[in-house]
Write an enzyme that holds these catalytic residues in place. Structure first.
Site, PDB file in Angstrom:
ATOM      1  N   GLU A 130       0.867  -1.172   0.000  1.00 10.61           N
ATOM      2  CA  GLU A 130       0.000   0.000   0.000  1.00 10.61           C
ATOM      3  C   GLU A 130       0.903   1.221   0.000  1.00 10.61           C
ATOM      4  O   GLU A 130       1.687   1.415   0.925  1.00 10.61           O
ATOM      5  CB  GLU A 130      -0.885   0.018   1.252  1.00 10.61           C
ATOM      6  CG  GLU A 130      -1.957  -1.050   1.229  1.00 10.61           C
ATOM      7  CD  GLU A 130      -2.836  -1.027   2.475  1.00 10.61           C
ATOM      8  OE1 GLU A 130      -3.857  -1.712   2.464  1.00 10.61           O
ATOM      9  OE2 GLU A 130      -2.479  -0.340   3.453  1.00 10.61           O
TER      10      GLU A 130
ATOM     11  N   ASP B   9      -5.281   9.773  10.092  1.00 10.39           N
ATOM     12  CA  ASP B   9      -3.978   9.216  10.451  1.00 10.39           C
ATOM     13  C   ASP B   9      -3.471   9.735  11.779  1.00 10.39           C
ATOM     14  O   ASP B   9      -3.682  10.894  12.131  1.00 10.39           O
ATOM     15  CB  ASP B   9      -2.959   9.536   9.354  1.00 10.39           C
ATOM     16  CG  ASP B   9      -3.137   8.615   8.152  1.00 10.39           C
ATOM     17  OD1 ASP B   9      -2.992   7.395   8.324  1.00 10.39           O
ATOM     18  OD2 ASP B   9      -3.454   9.121   7.064  1.00 10.39           O
TER      19      ASP B   9
END
Lengths: 268, 395
Positions: A51, A62
């Protein structure tokens, strides 16, 4: 490669009697040139799927580790154009490891989804995961991407209802990413909530392979999750190693070492 | 009520672009919000608080000297007279009461200038709910007084060191908190931004501004105004003022954005004037970003307008031509603030000062003798250090 062949890859790995090791790296961290070398070292250390995080100025899903990686990447010239170049260079060096671009919608939307789809195919991207495009809004990405053979990877969370999980199947996902807990990336691993049972429900409802991520850091965590999931995603732990390394060479070594350790721990 | 949105869309704008983890929470909120429609008890509770606690209805004051100077009849909708000194409290009370109904235990919010943070901390104290306010580290510096007020009210203030250390980063951090504590936490968004239902819900809680204005102007003038003017950052005071007049096509809407150092510099916050369509913080709308889709920093002397996005309904009103969006720079806003102070004895917030500075252009467009209502969204006490320093005065 494509979304379909990525799905096939999961199938092949399952036949080997193991789970897929999926690693996450932020493109452009510490520099765009270094990203290709890092991808190579991950591929060589046994990562089954990579990824590649596309740096974004406002990564609201995040945790601090990946936020800082994205900031370093943006400062060094990372971004969507640069990420496509990274994938192209990786393919030019002969590597076929499937690549999922992982990021936020705005860079893709501003580029134009159709233009992005064409460029992503040409670069050698297999699938796309956008954290801020839930299934309710996913059609606007799925349609143009599926026309060119790029898969989508929907997210399922501990909070997702059965109705929502059932809808995932209509996107014919390359695989489903199960976010193992409520929280941002890089939080402490407390064991995937619901664990094996939850993964089985998602597999049955979607008919797709299920990878589990968020908070998995060590070989022990990975081996636990690998006992019931089709894939194990490790991100922040790798990003942290890259940040701590001095120079690109050491970063490749250190990240590759963790990759190999995880891969070994996941052997059945 | 403004025409209902289709699946949370205003034309192509709006939507629900949030992480899957949050979607069930957003859907839970949408259902709770939709149920309020026929809930008399809720509206009775809210109206009682707006009346007794906020001091509503807020006055509609004729600005005689300003009217004379500009050649139009100018009224001021006095949101500055609300408890906590701005329009923000209208929305905070509505959402906090809703949060209680939903059984949520804890409030979180983002704030730029600190007005929304203070309003949230205020309702949190009133309803006895723990509360955490995220605020960009730079704004914490710029708005020390509001930080102190929030703490005095019992809120935790969490400075955010990320990105540009301002409002957008505070919103990112609030989203991270919500995604982590989604079960028991209510995210009280301060503007007509975020995923559906926030833009519609915040507009409706702020629509009390426009509804009162409508009654008050009919009583005073026997007719509707020719134009409404409000400043636009995220756009909540403007949306609340405009929405109840949406069907009245003779009433023109003017939003005034902040053009910071100047509209042709790269230091401004004029999202609708200079931005492009993109996706940020849960909705599709105009925003300020690079060709690569990276959000760019906004700049304005007014912390409350210093945001690179705007509510999706404003994007819709811009593209459909229903509203006109002007812009005023820092220096013009300071002049606007002084003009209102000298002519009417009212010191407004720097946000509002942009709208004041836009009045002359509005009168130019709609013609002399027109009736204009300006939304005086907040009072200026919080900005005195900024204004003094911009004028070279040491306090």
């Amino acid at each position: 490669m494509s979304g379909a062949s990525l799905r096939q890859r999961f199938h092949d790995i399952a036949l080997e009697g193991r789970a897929a090791l999926i690693v996450y790296l932020t493109q452009g961290d510490p520099a765009p040139e270094a990203s290709v070398d890092l991808l190579v070292s991950m591929a060589e250390s046994g990562a089954d799927v990579i990824e590649l995080g596309v740096p974004f100025s406002d990564p609201s899903a995040d945790g601090v580790v990946i936020q800082q990686a994205m900031q370093r990447a943006l400062d060094a010239g990372g971004g969507l154009s640069s990420a496509l170049a990274t994938v192209r260079n990786f393919r030019d060096r002969g590597f076929t490891t499937p690549i999922v671009l992982f990021g936020y919608y705005n860079p893709i939307f501003v580029r134009g989804v159709e233009r992005f789809a064409a460029e992503a195919v040409e670069a050698g991207v297999d699938a796309l995961l956008t954290v801020d495009v839930p299934i309710d809004e996913l059609t606007e990405l799925y349609e143009p991407l599926s026309k060119v053979g790029i898969g989508v990877v929907p997210l399922v969370a501990p909070t997702s209802t059965p109705e929502r999980i059932a809808k995932v199947a209509s996107f014919d996902p390359a695989f489903v990413y199960y976010v193992s807990m409520t929280g941002v990336t890089g939080s402490a691993f407390k064991g995937a909530s619901g664990g094996a049972e939850r993964v089985r429900v998602i597999q049955e409802a979607t008919g797709a392979p299920v990878a589990v991520g968020f908070g998995i850091k060590t070989g022990k965590d990975a081996s636990e999750v690998a006992s019931y999931a089709d894939g194990v995603v490790v991100g922040s732990a790798l990003v942290r190693r890259i940040a701590a390394a001095e120079g690109v060479e050491q970063a490749c070594l250190s990240a590759g070492e963790l990759g190999a350790e995880l891969r070994a721990a996941m052997k059945r | 009520m403004s025409p209902a949105t289709q699946n949370g869309r205003f034309g192509i704008f709006g939507g629900q672009y949030v992480a899957e983890t949050l979607m069930p929470a957003v859907e839970e909120l949408r259902c709770a919000w939709e149920k309020l429609d026929g809930d008399e008890e809720f509206h009775r509770d809210l109206n009682a608080l707006l009346d007794e606690y906020v001091g509503r209805p807020s006055r509609l004051t004729l600005a005689s000297r300003l009217s004379e100077a500009l050649g139009a009849k100018i009224y001021l909708k006095r949101e500055d007279l609300n408890h906590t000194g701005a329009h923000k409290i209208n929305n905070c009370l509505g959402q906090a009461l809703l949060a209680k109904r939903m059984g949520k235990k804890r409030l979180i919010a983002e704030t730029g200038a600190g007005q929304h943070g203070v309003a949230t901390a205020t309702v949190a104290a009133l309803l006895q709910m723990p509360c955490r306010i995220y605020m960009g580290a730079e704004d914490v510096q710029r708005q020390a007084l509001n930080v102190f007020r929030m703490k005095l009210l019992g809120a935790e203030v969490e400075p955010v060191y990320a990105g540009s250390n301002t409002l957008k980063d505070a919103m990112n951090e609030a989203l991270r908190d919500w995604v982590t504590n989604v079960e028991d936490t209510y995210y009280l968004i301060g503007s007509v931004a975020g995923p559906h239902p926030y833009p519609e819900m915040v507009r409706e809680f702020q629509a009390v501004i426009g509804k009162e204005t409508r009654e008050q102007i009919l009583e005073k003038e026997g007719r509707l105004p020719d134009a409404l003017v409000a400043c636009v950052g995220g756009g909540s005071n403007a949306a609340g003022m405009f929405a109840p007049f949406e069907a009245d096509s003779d009433v023109r809407f003017f939003g005034v954005e902040a053009s910071g150092d100047g509209i042709d510099t790269d230091r401004h916050a004029a999202t609708l004037t200079k931005g492009r369509v993109g996706v940020l913080h849960g909705s599709k709308s105009y925003l300020l970003c690079s060709d690569e889709g990276q959000i760019t920093e906004a700049h304005s002397i007014s912390a409350g307008l210093d945001y690179p996005g705007v509510g999706p309904e404003h994007s819709y009103w811009k593209d459909s031509g229903r509203a006109t969006y002007l812009h005023r720079c820092d220096a013009e806003a300071l002049d606007g603030l002084e003009m209102l102070a000298r002519h009417e004895g009212i010191i407004c917030a720097l946000e509002t000062a942009h709208a004041v500075a836009g009045l002359a252009e509005v009168v130019d467009v709609i013609g002399a003798g027109a009736i204009v209502v300006l939304c005086l969204s907040g009072r200026g006490d919080k900005d005195m250090m900024t204004v003094a320093s911009a004028r070279g005065v040491e306090l």
